[in-house]
Design a protein around this motif. Structure first.
Motif, PDB file in Angstrom:
ATOM      1  N   GLU A  13       0.690  -1.268  -0.047  1.00  0.00           N
ATOM      2  CA  GLU A  13      -0.024   0.037  -0.098  1.00  0.00           C
ATOM      3  C   GLU A  13       0.843   1.260  -0.039  1.00  0.00           C
ATOM      4  O   GLU A  13       0.701   2.092  -0.719  1.00  0.00           O
ATOM      5  N   MET A  14       1.974   1.261   0.848  1.00  0.00           N
ATOM      6  CA  MET A  14       2.713   2.481   0.898  1.00  0.00           C
ATOM      7  C   MET A  14       3.665   2.655  -0.356  1.00  0.00           C
ATOM      8  O   MET A  14       3.699   3.731  -0.891  1.00  0.00           O
ATOM      9  N   LEU A  15       4.029   1.613  -0.900  1.00  0.00           N
ATOM     10  CA  LEU A  15       4.831   1.750  -2.003  1.00  0.00           C
ATOM     11  C   LEU A  15       3.807   2.060  -3.343  1.00  0.00           C
ATOM     12  O   LEU A  15       4.682   3.052  -4.014  1.00  0.00           O
ATOM     13  N   ASN A  16       2.555   1.628  -3.465  1.00  0.00           N
ATOM     14  CA  ASN A  16       1.917   2.159  -4.409  1.00  0.00           C
ATOM     15  C   ASN A  16       1.649   3.526  -4.504  1.00  0.00           C
ATOM     16  O   ASN A  16       1.543   4.476  -5.092  1.00  0.00           O
ATOM     17  N   LYS A  17       1.438   4.167  -3.055  1.00  0.00           N
ATOM     18  CA  LYS A  17       1.288   5.644  -2.743  1.00  0.00           C
ATOM     19  C   LYS A  17       2.451   6.384  -3.406  1.00  0.00           C
ATOM     20  O   LYS A  17       2.674   7.296  -4.060  1.00  0.00           O
ATOM     21  N   ILE A  18       3.831   5.922  -3.021  1.00  0.00           N
ATOM     22  CA  ILE A  18       4.971   6.448  -3.431  1.00  0.00           C
ATOM     23  C   ILE A  18       5.232   6.282  -4.941  1.00  0.00           C
ATOM     24  O   ILE A  18       5.622   7.337  -5.358  1.00  0.00           O
ATOM     25  N   LYS A  19       4.898   5.251  -5.432  1.00  0.00           N
ATOM     26  CA  LYS A  19       4.790   5.312  -7.102  1.00  0.00           C
ATOM     27  C   LYS A  19       4.074   6.208  -7.663  1.00  0.00           C
ATOM     28  O   LYS A  19       4.401   6.640  -8.668  1.00  0.00           O
ATOM     29  N   LYS A  20       2.885   6.745  -7.211  1.00  0.00           N
ATOM     30  CA  LYS A  20       1.884   7.665  -7.791  1.00  0.00           C
ATOM     31  C   LYS A  20       2.799   8.842  -7.598  1.00  0.00           C
ATOM     32  O   LYS A  20       2.345  10.086  -8.299  1.00  0.00           O
ATOM     33  N   GLY A  21       3.680   9.235  -6.916  1.00  0.00           N
ATOM     34  CA  GLY A  21       4.305  10.611  -6.674  1.00  0.00           C
ATOM     35  C   GLY A  21       4.185  11.100  -5.437  1.00  0.00           C
ATOM     36  O   GLY A  21       3.691  10.650  -4.503  1.00  0.00           O
ATOM     37  N   ASP A  22       4.928  12.033  -4.959  1.00  0.00           N
ATOM     38  CA  ASP A  22       5.184  12.973  -3.822  1.00  0.00           C
ATOM     39  C   ASP A  22       5.788  11.917  -2.696  1.00  0.00           C
ATOM     40  O   ASP A  22       5.113  11.571  -1.625  1.00  0.00           O
ATOM     41  N   THR A  23       6.889  11.347  -2.816  1.00  0.00           N
ATOM     42  CA  THR A  23       7.298  10.569  -2.237  1.00  0.00           C
ATOM     43  C   THR A  23       7.518  11.137  -0.608  1.00  0.00           C
ATOM     44  O   THR A  23       7.250  10.235   0.495  1.00  0.00           O
ATOM     45  N   ALA A  24       7.955  12.311  -0.301  1.00  0.00           N
ATOM     46  CA  ALA A  24       8.144  12.886   0.751  1.00  0.00           C
ATOM     47  C   ALA A  24       6.903  13.055   1.781  1.00  0.00           C
ATOM     48  O   ALA A  24       7.035  12.693   2.920  1.00  0.00           O
ATOM     49  N   SER A  25       5.642  13.134   1.164  1.00  0.00           N
ATOM     50  CA  SER A  25       4.618  13.055   2.068  1.00  0.00           C
ATOM     51  C   SER A  25       4.225  11.717   2.601  1.00  0.00           C
ATOM     52  O   SER A  25       3.737  11.835   3.576  1.00  0.00           O
ATOM     53  N   VAL A  26       4.877  10.667   2.087  1.00  0.00           N
ATOM     54  CA  VAL A  26       4.497   9.319   2.483  1.00  0.00           C
ATOM     55  C   VAL A  26       5.601   8.929   3.487  1.00  0.00           C
ATOM     56  O   VAL A  26       5.377   8.751   4.646  1.00  0.00           O
ATOM     57  N   VAL A  27       6.709   9.051   3.173  1.00  0.00           N
ATOM     58  CA  VAL A  27       8.165   8.620   3.909  1.00  0.00           C
ATOM     59  C   VAL A  27       8.152   9.515   5.212  1.00  0.00           C
ATOM     60  O   VAL A  27       8.616   9.106   6.027  1.00  0.00           O
ATOM     61  N   PHE A  28       7.641  10.866   5.137  1.00  0.00           N
ATOM     62  CA  PHE A  28       7.849  11.757   6.135  1.00  0.00           C
ATOM     63  C   PHE A  28       6.607  11.955   6.859  1.00  0.00           C
ATOM     64  O   PHE A  28       6.389  12.805   7.976  1.00  0.00           O
ATOM     65  N   ASP A  29       5.514  11.019   6.641  1.00  0.00           N
ATOM     66  CA  ASP A  29       4.247  10.995   7.379  1.00  0.00           C
ATOM     67  C   ASP A  29       4.495  10.471   8.713  1.00  0.00           C
ATOM     68  O   ASP A  29       4.927   9.478   9.131  1.00  0.00           O
ATOM     69  N   LYS A  30       3.994  11.359   9.688  1.00  0.00           N
ATOM     70  CA  LYS A  30       4.105  10.985  11.265  1.00  0.00           C
ATOM     71  C   LYS A  30       3.732   9.302  11.502  1.00  0.00           C
ATOM     72  O   LYS A  30       4.332   8.824  12.288  1.00  0.00           O
ATOM     73  N   LYS A  31       2.518   8.990  10.660  1.00  0.00           N
ATOM     74  CA  LYS A  31       1.909   7.918  11.031  1.00  0.00           C
ATOM     75  C   LYS A  31       3.066   6.555  10.637  1.00  0.00           C
ATOM     76  O   LYS A  31       2.733   5.419  11.044  1.00  0.00           O
ATOM     77  N   TYR A  32       4.039   6.804   9.733  1.00  0.00           N
ATOM     78  CA  TYR A  32       4.847   5.895   9.343  1.00  0.00           C
ATOM     79  C   TYR A  32       6.242   6.061   9.923  1.00  0.00           C
ATOM     80  O   TYR A  32       7.122   5.491   9.421  1.00  0.00           O
ATOM     81  N   GLN A  33       6.307   6.937  10.865  1.00  0.00           N
ATOM     82  CA  GLN A  33       7.611   7.256  11.670  1.00  0.00           C
ATOM     83  C   GLN A  33       8.264   6.151  12.264  1.00  0.00           C
ATOM     84  O   GLN A  33       9.720   6.277  12.144  1.00  0.00           O
ATOM     85  N   ASP A  34       7.895   4.880  12.273  1.00  0.00           N
ATOM     86  CA  ASP A  34       8.409   3.820  12.744  1.00  0.00           C
ATOM     87  C   ASP A  34       9.136   3.100  11.339  1.00  0.00           C
ATOM     88  O   ASP A  34       9.951   2.049  11.724  1.00  0.00           O
ATOM     89  N   ASN A  35       8.995   3.527  10.458  1.00  0.00           N
ATOM     90  CA  ASN A  35       9.170   2.705   8.997  1.00  0.00           C
ATOM     91  C   ASN A  35      10.434   3.493   8.506  1.00  0.00           C
ATOM     92  O   ASN A  35      11.028   2.868   7.552  1.00  0.00           O
ATOM     93  N   ILE A  36      10.733   4.397   9.246  1.00  0.00           N
ATOM     94  CA  ILE A  36      12.095   5.208   8.575  1.00  0.00           C
ATOM     95  C   ILE A  36      13.203   5.251   9.444  1.00  0.00           C
ATOM     96  O   ILE A  36      13.111   5.388  10.570  1.00  0.00           O
ATOM     97  N   LEU A  37      14.436   5.213   8.664  1.00  0.00           N
ATOM     98  CA  LEU A  37      15.593   5.228   9.279  1.00  0.00           C
ATOM     99  C   LEU A  37      16.667   6.288   8.598  1.00  0.00           C
ATOM    100  O   LEU A  37      16.826   6.428   7.293  1.00  0.00           O
ATOM    101  N   ASP A  38      16.926   7.350   9.480  1.00  0.00           N
ATOM    102  CA  ASP A  38      17.952   8.517   9.029  1.00  0.00           C
ATOM    103  C   ASP A  38      19.566   7.941   9.596  1.00  0.00           C
ATOM    104  O   ASP A  38      19.451   7.667  10.845  1.00  0.00           O
ATOM    105  N   ILE A  39      20.278   7.750   8.537  1.00  0.00           N
ATOM    106  CA  ILE A  39      21.641   7.290   8.906  1.00  0.00           C
ATOM    107  C   ILE A  39      22.641   8.460   8.821  1.00  0.00           C
ATOM    108  O   ILE A  39      23.729   8.268   8.523  1.00  0.00           O
ATOM    109  N   ASP A  40      21.944   9.695   8.870  1.00  0.00           N
ATOM    110  CA  ASP A  40      22.690  11.133   9.029  1.00  0.00           C
ATOM    111  C   ASP A  40      23.795  10.883   7.831  1.00  0.00           C
ATOM    112  O   ASP A  40      23.153  10.447   6.440  1.00  0.00           O
TER     113      ASP A  40
END
Length: 162
Positions: A13-40
């Motif tokens: 589901e997330m991948l399909n949203k990202i494929k449609k565009g506006d990647t940042a709105s999905v990957v930086f969405d607070k509801k997905y904060q456990d899915n992102i890793l910042d390696i500085d």
């Protein structure tokens, strides 16, 4: 600020949203904060340690895809190009390969002099090798766990530099 490396674990589901565009709105969405890793800013040093060069992967070494990805997930430019998609099978292969890298092995392949010579970001000539090693190793250890979890949960991984 600088060039920060990010990884995002995605289901269909997330991948399909990202494929449609506006990647940042999905990957930086607070509801997905456990899915992102910042390696500085460690992304380039990690690539160098695993591959022995600044930009290319060794032929047949899956680690060449860890930082610079595989194929663009869409056309969004996140500041340093588009995010790339690592398919589920690649995620599993990477998780297995990363497990082979313990701290000792990582340190044996960590050569700050070579990184400076190859202009690996963000290494500076006056960098303290042990201090920089600890900085990079800490983020690499998190990245190993991230891929282990993504593989276990059957997820895709999106990676990008922002």
């Amino acid at each position: 600020m600088g060039m920060i490396g990010y990884y995002f674990r995605a289901n269909e589901e997330m991948l399909n949203k990202i494929k449609k565009g506006d990647t940042a709105s999905v990957v930086f969405d607070k509801k997905y904060q456990d899915n992102i890793l910042d390696i500085d800013k460690t992304w380039h040093a990690i690539h160098f340690v695993l591959n022995g060069n600044a930009y290319k992967g060794k032929k047949g070494n899956i680690c060449g895809k860890l930082v610079f990805g595989d194929k663009p997930v869409n056309k969004d430019d996140l500041g340093y190009g588009p995010a790339t998609l690592l398919e589920k099978e690649v995620v599993v292969q990477l998780a297995e390969e990363l497990e082979k890298w313990d701290e000792k092995t990582f340190q044996e392949n960590f050569h700050i002099k070579d990184m400076i010579e190859e202009q690996v970001y963000p290494v500076m000539p006056e960098e303290d090798e042990q201090e920089f090693f600890q900085y990079v190793w800490a983020y690499f250890a998190e990245l190993k766990e991230f891929f282990k979890k993504a593989a276990k949960e059957g997820q895709y991984v999106i990676n990008f530099i922002f």
